[in-house]
Write a protein that holds these residues in place. Structure first.
Motif, mmCIF file in Angstrom:
data_model
loop_
_atom_site.group_PDB
_atom_site.id
_atom_site.type_symbol
_atom_site.label_atom_id
_atom_site.label_comp_id
_atom_site.label_asym_id
_atom_site.label_seq_id
_atom_site.Cartn_x
_atom_site.Cartn_y
_atom_site.Cartn_z
ATOM 1 N N SER A 222 61.381 25.061 38.917
ATOM 2 C CA SER A 222 62.528 25.227 39.807
ATOM 3 C C SER A 222 62.692 26.690 40.180
ATOM 4 O O SER A 222 62.380 27.587 39.396
ATOM 5 C CB SER A 222 63.803 24.747 39.105
ATOM 6 O OG SER A 222 64.952 25.153 39.825
ATOM 7 N N PHE B 26 69.354 22.682 45.748
ATOM 8 C CA PHE B 26 68.578 22.368 46.941
ATOM 9 C C PHE B 26 67.724 23.598 47.243
ATOM 10 O O PHE B 26 68.256 24.661 47.587
ATOM 11 C CB PHE B 26 69.498 22.017 48.105
ATOM 12 C CG PHE B 26 70.402 20.852 47.824
ATOM 13 C CD1 PHE B 26 70.043 19.562 48.193
ATOM 14 C CD2 PHE B 26 71.614 21.034 47.154
ATOM 15 C CE1 PHE B 26 70.873 18.486 47.930
ATOM 16 C CE2 PHE B 26 72.445 19.961 46.878
ATOM 17 C CZ PHE B 26 72.082 18.679 47.265
ATOM 18 N N GLU B 27 66.412 23.446 47.111
ATOM 19 C CA GLU B 27 65.500 24.583 47.147
ATOM 20 C C GLU B 27 64.667 24.563 48.434
ATOM 21 O O GLU B 27 64.140 23.508 48.825
ATOM 22 C CB GLU B 27 64.574 24.546 45.936
ATOM 23 C CG GLU B 27 65.333 24.451 44.618
ATOM 24 C CD GLU B 27 64.425 24.440 43.399
ATOM 25 O OE1 GLU B 27 64.950 24.428 42.287
ATOM 26 O OE2 GLU B 27 63.182 24.448 43.572
ATOM 27 N N GLN C 8 73.174 19.964 41.067
ATOM 28 C CA GLN C 8 71.935 19.899 41.840
ATOM 29 C C GLN C 8 71.649 21.243 42.489
ATOM 30 O O GLN C 8 72.567 21.990 42.840
ATOM 31 C CB GLN C 8 72.022 18.841 42.945
ATOM 32 C CG GLN C 8 72.004 17.399 42.456
ATOM 33 C CD GLN C 8 72.089 16.438 43.608
ATOM 34 O OE1 GLN C 8 72.970 16.538 44.462
ATOM 35 N NE2 GLN C 8 71.163 15.488 43.648
ATOM 36 N N VAL D 150 64.895 18.965 45.581
ATOM 37 C CA VAL D 150 66.235 18.752 45.052
ATOM 38 C C VAL D 150 66.071 18.604 43.546
ATOM 39 O O VAL D 150 65.429 17.660 43.078
ATOM 40 C CB VAL D 150 66.898 17.491 45.637
ATOM 41 C CG1 VAL D 150 68.306 17.327 45.071
ATOM 42 C CG2 VAL D 150 66.937 17.559 47.161
ATOM 43 N N THR D 151 66.590 19.556 42.778
ATOM 44 C CA THR D 151 66.349 19.576 41.341
ATOM 45 C C THR D 151 67.638 19.457 40.545
ATOM 46 O O THR D 151 68.724 19.816 41.010
ATOM 47 C CB THR D 151 65.618 20.861 40.917
ATOM 48 O OG1 THR D 151 66.438 21.997 41.218
ATOM 49 C CG2 THR D 151 64.309 20.997 41.650
ATOM 50 N N ASN D 152 67.502 18.975 39.332
ATOM 51 C CA ASN D 152 68.608 18.823 38.393
ATOM 52 C C ASN D 152 68.750 20.115 37.599
ATOM 53 O O ASN D 152 67.841 20.494 36.859
ATOM 54 C CB ASN D 152 68.308 17.638 37.467
ATOM 55 C CG ASN D 152 69.324 17.487 36.355
ATOM 56 O OD1 ASN D 152 70.398 18.096 36.371
ATOM 57 N ND2 ASN D 152 69.000 16.671 35.366
ATOM 58 N N VAL E 230 69.031 12.822 52.789
ATOM 59 C CA VAL E 230 69.976 13.617 51.987
ATOM 60 C C VAL E 230 70.826 14.471 52.914
ATOM 61 O O VAL E 230 70.310 15.137 53.817
ATOM 62 C CB VAL E 230 69.219 14.525 51.001
ATOM 63 C CG1 VAL E 230 70.212 15.372 50.199
ATOM 64 C CG2 VAL E 230 68.354 13.706 50.069
ATOM 65 N N PHE F 196 64.128 16.094 51.322
ATOM 66 C CA PHE F 196 65.454 16.075 51.930
ATOM 67 C C PHE F 196 65.682 14.856 52.819
ATOM 68 O O PHE F 196 66.753 14.725 53.407
ATOM 69 C CB PHE F 196 65.681 17.353 52.743
ATOM 70 C CG PHE F 196 65.624 18.622 51.926
ATOM 71 C CD1 PHE F 196 66.247 18.700 50.696
ATOM 72 C CD2 PHE F 196 64.947 19.734 52.397
ATOM 73 C CE1 PHE F 196 66.206 19.852 49.934
ATOM 74 C CE2 PHE F 196 64.900 20.898 51.652
ATOM 75 C CZ PHE F 196 65.534 20.961 50.408
ATOM 76 N N VAL G 206 72.385 17.655 53.053
ATOM 77 C CA VAL G 206 72.197 18.891 52.301
ATOM 78 C C VAL G 206 73.349 19.860 52.588
ATOM 79 O O VAL G 206 73.578 20.211 53.750
ATOM 80 C CB VAL G 206 70.864 19.557 52.657
ATOM 81 C CG1 VAL G 206 70.656 20.823 51.837
ATOM 82 C CG2 VAL G 206 69.714 18.582 52.435
ATOM 83 N N ASP H 251 74.821 23.451 43.823
ATOM 84 C CA ASP H 251 76.030 22.637 43.770
ATOM 85 C C ASP H 251 76.396 22.417 42.308
ATOM 86 O O ASP H 251 75.838 21.552 41.639
ATOM 87 C CB ASP H 251 75.808 21.300 44.484
ATOM 88 C CG ASP H 251 77.097 20.521 44.712
ATOM 89 O OD1 ASP H 251 78.043 20.703 43.916
ATOM 90 O OD2 ASP H 251 77.148 19.746 45.675
#
Length: 303
Positions: A166, A129-130, A127, A148-150, A100, A97, A102, A122
């Motif tokens: 994820s 945010f984990e 994205q 932060v994953t796609n 970023v 993060f 968030v 989001d």
């Protein structure tokens, strides 16, 4: 690192400054070619040690469904959602993060289990945010670790679980239980995850077991497709999970405190201590429901 009990999502609409849960249909998560979205051939090869591994993780007689304590809230945001700087408290490298902004909705809270897990989704930027062990410190958020994953990726893009999956991948959602269909592989955790070894698509592990019948993180398991679910007396929700376990199976993504556990979406509209109306109407009973009626000893470990 015990990151989560399973991979679970609560889709939440944001109205004004309060968080409100929604069971509305969401956009598909993960790429069509993701391992989580591929079905398993009926004649898929099994691991030579499958029988021993399944005997070990099925010894509890069921699969613990994490419906409250370790059910993961995920908050869906809008462009107007407040942005925050988030610091990581673990010194495992550069905090994902850093630098970023968030998005975290007002009223967002991690689940009450020891993992303190939370995901902010989001849809606009695709994205997630984990968070693992997230804390709202009043004027600033912190977390032990995160990612932060796609959400259009494979589901194994260095997410905030011990295996690298994820938190969104493999989620059992309220919407899916209501509709009676789970169109993807699930995510499970076990106290018998192997120490020091894992299998692709996993990229890491927090396993501790050195037994010969331990199960590496990244392993894909399924319910024997020869089990006739129509011949069994099953609650609707249990039947839905069992069918997904036959068609898509489940990936071992983490270590847990029980032989086999599976996370579900947290119903954030439910009264304290309740699993929520949708789950109750589909025949689930309480947190850690063991999903009875399914011959869980007929799980199989794929090669």
């Amino acid at each position: 690192m015990r990151v989560l009990l399973g991979t679970v999502v609560a889709l939440v609409g944001i109205t004004g400054s309060a968080c409100q849960s929604s069971v509305a249909t969401a956009s598909p998560l993960l790429a069509p070619g993701s391992p989580f979205r591929t079905t398993i051939l009926a004649n898929a090869a099994l691991d030579p040690n499958s029988e021993a591994m399944i005997a070990r993780i099925s010894r509890g007689g069921g699969v613990n469904a994490g419906l409250i304590d370790f059910a993961l809230p995920v908050y869906q945001v809008t462009p107007d959602t407040p942005r925050h700087k988030v610091s990581c408290t673990m010194s495992w490298g550069r905090c994902p993060f850093d630098g970023v902004d968030v998005p975290i909705p007002v009223g967002a809270r991690p689940h009450r289990g020891s993992d303190g897990a939370m995901v902010v989704l989001d849809e606009r930027t695709r994205q997630a945010f984990e968070f693992w062990q997230a804390h709202d410190n009043g004027d600033q958020w912190s977390t032990s670790w995160g990612a932060v994953t796609n959400i259009d990726g494979s589901g194994w893009d260095r997410g905030a679980t011990a295996s690298g999956a994820s938190r969104l991948a493999g989620v059992v959602r309220i919407e899916e239980i209501a509709n009676g269909e789970i169109p993807h592989a699930l995510a499970v955790a076990t106290s018998d995850a192997c120490a020091g070894t894992f299998r692709p698509p996993a990229i890491s592990t927090d396993g501790r077991s050195s037994r010969s019948d331990c199960v590496p993180e990244g392993t894909r398991i399924r319910l024997d497709p020869g089990v006739d679910l129509d011949a069994l007396t099953l609650a609707p929700a249990v039947r839905t999970v069992a069918r997904a376990m036959q068609l898509y199976g489940a990936f071992v993504v983490d270590r847990s405190g029980s032989p086999l556990s599976m996370g579900f979406e947290l119903d954030t509209t439910a009264p304290s201590g309740s699993i929520g109306a949708v789950y109750q109407q589909a025949g689930l009973r309480w947190d850690y429901d063991d999903l009875p009626g399914v011959p869980w000893d007929r799980l199989q470990v794929l090669a």
